[in-house]
Motif scaffolding. Structure first.
Motif, short mmCIF file in Angstrom:
data_model
loop_
_atom_site.label_atom_id
_atom_site.label_comp_id
_atom_site.label_asym_id
_atom_site.label_seq_id
_atom_site.Cartn_x
_atom_site.Cartn_y
_atom_site.Cartn_z
N PRO A 56 30.15 36.22 12.22
CA PRO A 56 28.78 36.67 12.47
C PRO A 56 28.57 38.13 12.03
CG PRO A 56 29.58 35.47 14.36
CD PRO A 56 30.74 35.62 13.42
N GLN A 57 29.59 38.96 12.24
CA GLN A 57 29.51 40.37 11.83
C GLN A 57 29.36 40.49 10.32
OE1 GLN A 57 29.37 42.87 13.96
NE2 GLN A 57 29.33 44.48 12.43
N GLN A 58 30.12 39.69 9.56
CA GLN A 58 30.03 39.74 8.10
C GLN A 58 28.67 39.26 7.61
OE1 GLN A 58 33.59 37.32 7.49
NE2 GLN A 58 34.49 38.97 6.29
N VAL A 59 28.13 38.20 8.23
CA VAL A 59 26.81 37.69 7.86
C VAL A 59 25.77 38.77 8.13
CG1 VAL A 59 25.01 35.99 8.40
CG2 VAL A 59 27.39 35.26 8.26
N ILE B 69 23.62 40.76 5.20
CA ILE B 69 22.15 40.76 5.17
C ILE B 69 21.64 42.21 5.21
CG2 ILE B 69 20.07 40.15 6.47
CD1 ILE B 69 21.64 37.56 7.33
N ALA B 70 22.21 43.03 6.10
CA ALA B 70 21.77 44.43 6.23
C ALA B 70 21.99 45.22 4.94
CB ALA B 70 22.51 45.09 7.39
N HIS B 71 23.11 44.95 4.26
CA HIS B 71 23.43 45.67 3.02
C HIS B 71 22.71 45.07 1.81
CE1 HIS B 71 27.56 46.78 4.93
NE2 HIS B 71 26.60 47.56 5.37
N GLY B 72 22.10 43.89 1.98
CA GLY B 72 21.47 43.22 0.84
C GLY B 72 22.51 42.69 -0.13
N ASP B 73 23.67 42.26 0.39
CA ASP B 73 24.79 41.80 -0.43
C ASP B 73 24.59 40.33 -0.82
OD1 ASP B 73 27.22 41.23 -1.59
OD2 ASP B 73 28.42 42.21 -0.03
N VAL B 74 23.84 40.10 -1.91
CA VAL B 74 23.54 38.74 -2.38
C VAL B 74 24.82 38.00 -2.72
CG1 VAL B 74 22.34 37.37 -4.15
CG2 VAL B 74 21.26 39.41 -3.22
N ALA B 75 25.77 38.69 -3.37
CA ALA B 75 27.02 38.04 -3.79
C ALA B 75 27.80 37.49 -2.59
CB ALA B 75 27.88 39.03 -4.56
N LEU B 76 27.83 38.23 -1.49
CA LEU B 76 28.55 37.78 -0.29
C LEU B 76 27.90 36.52 0.28
CD1 LEU B 76 30.76 38.38 1.92
CD2 LEU B 76 28.93 39.51 3.18
N ILE B 77 26.58 36.55 0.44
CA ILE B 77 25.87 35.39 0.99
C ILE B 77 25.98 34.20 0.04
CG2 ILE B 77 23.62 34.55 1.83
CD1 ILE B 77 24.81 36.81 3.56
N GLN B 78 25.93 34.47 -1.26
CA GLN B 78 26.02 33.40 -2.26
C GLN B 78 27.42 32.81 -2.34
OE1 GLN B 78 24.49 34.66 -6.07
NE2 GLN B 78 25.05 32.74 -7.03
N SER B 79 28.42 33.53 -1.86
CA SER B 79 29.81 33.03 -1.92
C SER B 79 30.02 31.85 -0.97
CB SER B 79 30.79 34.16 -1.57
OG SER B 79 30.70 34.49 -0.19
N ILE B 80 29.06 31.60 -0.07
CA ILE B 80 29.16 30.50 0.88
C ILE B 80 28.81 29.20 0.17
CG2 ILE B 80 28.22 29.55 3.03
CD1 ILE B 80 27.52 32.59 3.69
N LEU C 105 28.27 30.43 9.18
CA LEU C 105 29.04 31.04 10.27
C LEU C 105 30.48 30.54 10.31
CD1 LEU C 105 26.22 31.06 12.96
CD2 LEU C 105 27.26 33.07 11.88
N SER C 106 30.78 29.49 9.54
CA SER C 106 32.16 29.02 9.41
C SER C 106 32.87 29.78 8.30
CB SER C 106 32.19 27.52 9.12
OG SER C 106 31.73 26.80 10.24
N SER C 107 32.11 30.11 7.24
CA SER C 107 32.69 30.80 6.08
C SER C 107 32.88 32.29 6.35
CB SER C 107 31.80 30.62 4.86
OG SER C 107 31.60 29.26 4.59
N LEU C 108 31.94 32.88 7.06
CA LEU C 108 31.98 34.32 7.36
C LEU C 108 31.83 34.51 8.87
CD1 LEU C 108 29.37 35.47 4.66
CD2 LEU C 108 31.85 35.65 4.45
#
Length: 193
Positions: free
Chosen positions: A94-97, A101-112, A89-92
């Motif tokens: 809450p809306q981006q997180v 998750i809703a889009h299944g964007d593994v790359a975005l979550i993994q960028s943390i 929640l510091s890197s992204l």
């Protein structure tokens, strides 16, 4: 148990705040997102989540109920502790997180920092249905926005712009104007590239 703390802001740091509530100072751990949302005034109300462990009782504070709910969802995933959830929640925002998750964007979550491919995949697998249900995110609208974004990105690539740079600009435009048409996204992107 403790849903919110309201009182006088005594100390404000990027990782925590101290709120004086009727003579008792409460230390609340916060994310950078919450830190950026806290106004520079004495009166403050933060929504909280108390984590009780054998060796500590730790309060986490949030400026919005939505951020607190995302935090609770994140810590429900095996392998995601409170500090990792706070880092997310510091890197992204809450809306981006939530959207990642809703889009299944593994790359975005993994960028943390500290989140690997397996953990990112687990977060998405465990929380996608909950996020879609709780936040009423319609997968159709998610795909529509993605289509506009993807079309704009491919158009910018054809025009000779670098993919990485284009993605950053288009993502920023899409987050500011979620209902923007492909043409609008391209026009705005060309101004910023």
């Amino acid at each position: 148990m403790i849903t919110h703390i309201q009182g006088k802001l005594v100390e404000k740091n990027p990782t925590d705040v101290v709120i004086d509530c009727n003579g008792v100072g409460y230390l609340l751990n916060i994310s950078l997102h919450t830190f950026s949302q806290i106004p520079d005034q004495e009166a403050l109300k933060l929504y909280s989540h108390l984590i009780v462990r054998e060796d500590s009782h730790t309060l986490y504070g949030f400026t919005s109920i939505a951020e607190r709910e995302i935090f609770k969802l994140l810590i429900s995933v095996s392998g995601i502790g409170a500090n990792t959830a706070r880092t997310m929640l510091s890197s992204l925002s809450p809306q981006q997180v939530k959207e990642g998750i809703a889009h299944g964007d593994v790359a975005l979550i993994q960028s943390i920092k500290g989140i690997g491919a397996k953990t990112a995949a687990r977060v998405i697998l465990d929380l996608k249905d909950k996020v879609l249900k709780v936040y009423d995110i319609d997968e159709v609208s998610v795909n529509k926005n993605n289509t506009n974004k993807d079309e704009a990105l491919s158009a910018l690539e054809v025009l000779g712009f670098a993919k990485k740079q284009s993605e950053r600009v288009v993502d920023k435009i899409a987050s500011q104007q979620p209902d923007a048409s492909v043409e609008t996204i391209i026009k705005e992107a060309l101004k910023n590239l």
